[in-house]
Each structure stands twice: as structure tokens, then as C-alpha cells.
Design a protein around this motif. Structure first.
Motif, mmCIF file in Angstrom:
data_model
loop_
_atom_site.group_PDB
_atom_site.id
_atom_site.type_symbol
_atom_site.label_atom_id
_atom_site.label_comp_id
_atom_site.label_asym_id
_atom_site.label_seq_id
_atom_site.Cartn_x
_atom_site.Cartn_y
_atom_site.Cartn_z
ATOM 1 N N PRO A 1 43.177 24.536 38.574
ATOM 2 C CA PRO A 1 43.419 23.813 37.319
ATOM 3 C C PRO A 1 42.174 23.570 36.488
ATOM 4 O O PRO A 1 42.284 23.370 35.282
ATOM 5 C CB PRO A 1 44.041 22.491 37.795
ATOM 6 C CG PRO A 1 43.544 22.328 39.190
ATOM 7 C CD PRO A 1 43.466 23.715 39.755
ATOM 8 N N GLU A 2 40.994 23.604 37.117
ATOM 9 C CA GLU A 2 39.780 23.320 36.366
ATOM 10 C C GLU A 2 39.200 24.560 35.692
ATOM 11 O O GLU A 2 38.191 24.472 34.989
ATOM 12 C CB GLU A 2 38.738 22.682 37.290
ATOM 13 C CG GLU A 2 39.195 21.324 37.831
ATOM 14 C CD GLU A 2 38.115 20.655 38.656
ATOM 15 O OE1 GLU A 2 36.935 20.853 38.342
ATOM 16 O OE2 GLU A 2 38.454 19.937 39.601
ATOM 17 N N HIS A 3 39.820 25.709 35.889
ATOM 18 C CA HIS A 3 39.329 26.944 35.279
ATOM 19 C C HIS A 3 40.170 27.311 34.056
ATOM 20 O O HIS A 3 41.365 27.028 33.994
ATOM 21 C CB HIS A 3 39.367 28.097 36.294
ATOM 22 C CG HIS A 3 38.410 27.923 37.427
ATOM 23 N ND1 HIS A 3 38.799 27.451 38.662
ATOM 24 C CD2 HIS A 3 37.070 28.126 37.513
ATOM 25 C CE1 HIS A 3 37.752 27.384 39.465
ATOM 26 N NE2 HIS A 3 36.688 27.797 38.785
ATOM 27 N N PHE A 4 39.516 27.946 33.114
ATOM 28 C CA PHE A 4 40.190 28.407 31.905
ATOM 29 C C PHE A 4 40.880 29.735 32.217
ATOM 30 O O PHE A 4 40.226 30.765 32.364
ATOM 31 C CB PHE A 4 39.151 28.598 30.797
ATOM 32 C CG PHE A 4 39.741 29.073 29.500
ATOM 33 C CD1 PHE A 4 40.420 28.195 28.666
ATOM 34 C CD2 PHE A 4 39.589 30.389 29.102
ATOM 35 C CE1 PHE A 4 40.949 28.640 27.464
ATOM 36 C CE2 PHE A 4 40.118 30.834 27.895
ATOM 37 C CZ PHE A 4 40.802 29.961 27.078
ATOM 38 N N GLU A 5 42.195 29.694 32.348
ATOM 39 C CA GLU A 5 42.957 30.885 32.717
ATOM 40 C C GLU A 5 44.209 30.995 31.845
ATOM 41 O O GLU A 5 45.262 30.449 32.175
ATOM 42 C CB GLU A 5 43.354 30.839 34.201
ATOM 43 C CG GLU A 5 42.170 30.917 35.153
ATOM 44 C CD GLU A 5 42.598 30.928 36.613
ATOM 45 O OE1 GLU A 5 43.808 31.009 36.868
ATOM 46 O OE2 GLU A 5 41.716 30.847 37.485
ATOM 47 N N PRO A 6 44.135 31.677 30.705
ATOM 48 C CA PRO A 6 45.290 31.816 29.814
ATOM 49 C C PRO A 6 46.503 32.447 30.497
ATOM 50 O O PRO A 6 47.647 32.169 30.117
ATOM 51 C CB PRO A 6 44.755 32.721 28.696
ATOM 52 C CG PRO A 6 43.275 32.513 28.709
ATOM 53 C CD PRO A 6 42.920 32.298 30.139
ATOM 54 N N ASN A 7 46.279 33.280 31.524
ATOM 55 C CA ASN A 7 47.397 33.956 32.190
ATOM 56 C C ASN A 7 48.370 32.990 32.847
ATOM 57 O O ASN A 7 49.509 33.369 33.142
ATOM 58 C CB ASN A 7 46.874 34.939 33.241
ATOM 59 C CG ASN A 7 46.382 36.232 32.618
ATOM 60 O OD1 ASN A 7 46.978 36.733 31.668
ATOM 61 N ND2 ASN A 7 45.282 36.762 33.122
ATOM 62 N N ARG A 8 47.949 31.756 33.076
ATOM 63 C CA ARG A 8 48.860 30.795 33.698
ATOM 64 C C ARG A 8 50.035 30.469 32.767
ATOM 65 O O ARG A 8 51.030 29.913 33.201
ATOM 66 C CB ARG A 8 48.108 29.526 34.084
ATOM 67 C CG ARG A 8 47.713 28.629 32.954
ATOM 68 C CD ARG A 8 47.090 27.308 33.469
ATOM 69 N NE ARG A 8 45.651 27.423 33.661
ATOM 70 C CZ ARG A 8 45.072 27.417 34.844
ATOM 71 N NH1 ARG A 8 45.784 27.345 35.947
ATOM 72 N NH2 ARG A 8 43.755 27.495 34.945
ATOM 73 N N PHE A 9 49.903 30.798 31.487
ATOM 74 C CA PHE A 9 50.976 30.544 30.529
ATOM 75 C C PHE A 9 51.803 31.792 30.239
ATOM 76 O O PHE A 9 52.561 31.830 29.270
ATOM 77 C CB PHE A 9 50.393 29.986 29.226
ATOM 78 C CG PHE A 9 49.762 28.633 29.414
ATOM 79 C CD1 PHE A 9 50.533 27.483 29.435
ATOM 80 C CD2 PHE A 9 48.394 28.513 29.597
ATOM 81 C CE1 PHE A 9 49.959 26.236 29.632
ATOM 82 C CE2 PHE A 9 47.805 27.277 29.793
ATOM 83 C CZ PHE A 9 48.591 26.141 29.817
#
Length: 456
Positions: free
Chosen positions: A370-378
Motif C-alpha cells: 500500500p505504501e508504493h505507487f502502483e497504478p496497476n492496482r486500479f
């Protein structure tokens, strides 16, 4: 003898006040506080981070004290969704040291601070009016694109020199809400307009001091930096209220073409509703409050989110390159991106949707890392945009944001077109981190400068 009597009386009073401030029966567990101040000093300059820390220690529902006022903090999405769907959770505090009872814009009016029948009547009117005006529809898209193109031109004219984009960006975003509520726009370089958007930002930052002075009122009794800012906030309220009244007085719809609803803007629709229904709450004070809330909410939150997107692009240049490649391959960089392109640019929209929301730790029950910037989670397995539980940037329930459709369109059109037109770079020797921000009602990144390198 008198001294000891006074001292004894003071001790009794302090003991009494301390005893009544103890945790009541059935109050959730939480951090220990100190007399009179509660947990206010423990929150520090970034309260959300401290509350995240406390939730790990005391659970998803914990109790704390804001001064002597008990506060229950809920850190579970499903519980919040249930509570926020009930009328009992739609109230608002009317306490304020900035917007006092004799203020030209007192608390308890408008669309955000009102409650009860006043809030229900005017929220219902606002929802129907914004829908009829075309929020999220074609004419609004044209308005946003015009502001995007104006902003891009201003950034080109920086000639790749270090530039702080906040003022130009904020004015561009504010012009969109001005089109809705006033039926007009302002020049991006208009000093009066820039001052007004700055006053909104200042008062957003002052809100945390408003809460502090409600807990420690003696801070207003003698010269100090907190008192100075509170007095500035009051002056800002007066200036912004005068601006709203000027806009009302100068409002002229005779030369404008009406939309299909018969109302070219919110101000006209309000005045028409007042004359039609003769509802007594449709007075000028409530109109000023409604315009103020729409202007402030439609200016500061969206522009700040776009600034966060810039921060995350600088921190994650690989993501920025991937967004630009998707734009180049599926639409082309010479083509102004429109709302119709959103379905062809899922990765780009995933960045617009989720990046700024992840600047704080999120519960790992909803997504990994959760603390990483990961656009793929959306994005799902078919690369379609999803909205996972726990992601509520526009709130939920009866107080959910009025302008969600508008904000989503603005975020896509501004961010996607900025990355279509420019590669963002840091000036030599400078750094930028998502951990460098100031916290109040809105968490805003600290001021920064970027180099906007044109891609064509």
C-alpha cells in the motif's frame, strides 16, 4: 491564608475537570491524553499519519480527545459505509473562531457547513442544478479543454526554465467552477483572480489552527503566530465574501445563451428558484455561502490532486514514460485528449484515479504494497478500471462530494494532456518527495518547481 485557599480551589477545579474528561463507559480504547488538551499535541503536524499509527495499536475503531471533546476514529471502510448512509452521521459542527457568528460568512450556512433541513434543501437543489447544467457532459468538457490548452500554452512559454505551476494551475482549475457558478472565466494572469484563489488556499491551511484555537482559546488573547493567521483567515473570509457579492451584483445573463435547462449557470438557477418557490432559505446569505463552498471546493481539491500527480510522476519516471507511451500508441501526442479517449487509456486514467490517494499508508487488507505507487492496482486482469473497497476519494453516503463527475473529468483531461504535451523534470540539484507536504483539511505538497519539456 488567601493564597492557600485560592490554590486549593484551583486544585479542586482542575481535579473536577480532569475527572469529567476521563473516558466514559463504552468509549473505545485509544491513546492517553492530558487534561484539557486531550491528544491534540500528540497529533503533530501530520495527524493522519499519527492516526494510522494509533489504529495499528488500538484497532480500527479507537477513541481520542480533541481538547475535552471525545472523538471516535473509524478506520474501516465497511463500518464507515454503514454509518455514513444514516442521517445521524450527516451533521456538522458549527464551532469556528474564523467564521464566527458575526462573520460575513458564518459557519452553518452554504452546502458544506449547513445541516438539517437547510442542508437537505440546498444539497438537493445543488445536485439537480449541477446535473441540469451539464456536469460531466459536452459543454463542460469543452470548457475544461479550453483551460487545459491555456495552461499548456503558459507552460510552453516558460521555455524549459524552472517554474512553480501552482498559481497557473489553480487559476485554470478554478475557471472551470467559475464557468458553472458564474457563467464566466478570468484571465490566468489576472492579479485579482490569483489573489482570490490564494486566499482560498490560505484558509484551507488555517482550518487546523481554527480547531486548535477552539481547544486552546487563550491563543487568541495575546500576539503570536497562530493568532496572526486566524486574524488573516477572518480577513480572507471578508474579501472572498465581498467577491461573491460583487459577482451576484454584476451578474448578467441577458447576453448569454441558455442551456436546455433554462439556466446558464448556478447563480441564475438559484435566483430563479428563489423567485419560483419563494422558499425563505433561498436568501442572499445562503447564496453567498453556496457560491463560496462551490468556488473553494472546486478550486483547491482538484488543483492539489493534480499537483500530487506531478510529484508522483517525478518520483516514478518509469510510470510517466508508460503513460506517455500509451497516449502515443493509442491516440497520438498531436491529438488533444478528450473524455472519449478515457476508455482507450486505462493505464493513464489509473494514474489520474489513484496516485494522490496513496501518499499515506493504506490498509493492506485492500491491496498489496500500500505504501508504493502502483497504478496497476486500479486495473483488473483485462486492463479495465476498477474502484476497490477502501478507496473513497469523494467520500461516501449522504455527504458524498457533489462534484465527483466534474472532478473525474478534470483530473483526466488535465493530467493526461499535461503528460501528452510535456515531460516533467526536476531542476538540477533539486529533489522532490511525496513525504514533503503540509497537512490541514487538504494535504498539499510543499511548493516545488519543475521544468516542463515540450514533447512536440
Amino acid at each position: 491564608m488567601v493564597f492557600w485557599l485560592v490554590l486549593g480551589a484551583l486544585a479542586l477545579i482542575l481535579t473536577y475537570l480532569w475527572l469529567i474528561s476521563q473516558r466514559p463507559a463504552n468509549f473505545p480504547p485509544g491513546p492517553p491524553g492530558i487534561p484539557f488538551l486531550g491528544n491534540v499535541l500528540s497529533l503533530g503536524s501530520k495527524p493522519a499519519e499519527k492516526m494510522t499509527e494509533w489504529s495499528k495499536k488500538y484497532g480500527d475503531v479507537f477513541g481520542m480527545y480533541s481538547g475535552r471533546k471525545p472523538v471516535v476514529v473509524i478506520n474501516d471502510f465497511r463500518t464507515l459505509r454503514k454509518i455514513f448512509s444514516e442521517d445521524s452521521a450527516s451533521g456538522r459542527s458549527t464551532n469556528s473562531v474564523v467564521r464566527r457568528e458575526n462573520s460575513p460568512f458564518p459557519s452553518g450556512i452554504g452546502l458544506i457547513g449547513s445541516q438539517g433541513d437547510l442542508w437537505k434543501t440546498h444539497r438537493r437543489f445543488a445536485l439537480s442544478t449541477l446535473r441540469d447544467l451539464g456536469m460531466g457532459k459536452n459543454w463542460m468538457e469543452d470548457t475544461i479543454i479550453a483551460e487545459v490548452e491555456g495552461l499548456c500554452q503558459a507552460l510552453r512559454e516558460t521555455n524549459q526554465k524552472p517554474f512553480d505551476p501552482k498559481v497557473q494551475l489553480t487559476n485554470s482549475v478554478s475557471n472551470v467552477i467559475c464557468a458553472i457558478i458564474f457563467g464566466k472565466r478570468f484571465e490566468l494572469t489576472d492579479p485579482k483572480f490569483s489573489r482570490l484563489t490564494r486566499l482560498v488556499a490560505e484558509n484551507m491551511a488555517i482550518i487546523k489552527l481554527d480547531f486548535l484555537c477552539q481547544i486552546i482559546p487563550f491563543l487568541l488573547w495575546f500576539p503570536n503566530s497562530v493568532r496572526t493567521q486566524i486574524l488573516q483567515g477572518r480577513a480572507n473570509i471578508t474579501a472572498l465574501t465581498e467577491f461573491m457579492k460583487e459577482m451576484i451584483a454584476d451578474h448578467d445573463v441577458s447576453s448569454r445563451t441558455e442551456h436546455h435547462s433554462g439556466a446558464p449557470d448556478y447563480l441564475y438557477a438559484y435566483q430563479k428558484e428563489k423567485s419560483k418557490t419563494r422558499e425563505e432559505t433561498f436568501d442572499e446569505l445562503q447564496l453567498v455561502g453556496s457560491l463560496f463552498d462551490l468556488f473553494a471546493a472546486g478550486t483547491e481539491t482538484t488543483s492539489t490532486t493534480i499537483l500530487w500527480a506531478m510529484v508522483f510522476m517525478i518520483e516514478n519516471p518509469d510510470v510517466m514514460k508508460k503513460v506517455q507511451k500509451e497516449i502515443d500508441d493509442k491516440v497520438g501526442r498531436d491529438h488533444v485528449l478528450t473524455n472519449a479517449d478515457r476508455s482507450r487509456l486505462p493505464y493513464t486514467e489509473a494514474n489520474d484515479t489513484g496516485g494522490p490517494a496513496l501518499r499515506k499508508p493504506c490498509a493492506s487488507r485492500y491491496w498489496k504494497n500500500p505504501e508504493h505507487f502502483e497504478p496497476n492496482r486500479f486495473l483488473d486482469s483485462e486492463q479495465k478500471l476498477i474502484r476497490p473497497d477502501g478507496f473513497v476519494p469523494f467520500s461516501i453516503g449522504k455527504r458524498a462530494c457533489l462534484g465527483e463527475a466534474l472532478a473525474k473529468m478534470e483530473l483526466f483531461l488535465f493530467i493526461a494532456n499535461l503528460l501528452r504535451c510535456f515531460t516533467l523534470e526536476l531542476p538540477t540539484g533539486e529533489t522532490l518527495s511525496h513525504e514533503d507536504y503540509h497537512s490541514s483539511l487538504v494535504d498539499s505538497p510543499n511548493p516545488f518547481t519543475l521544468i516542463f519539456t515540450s514533447r512536440f
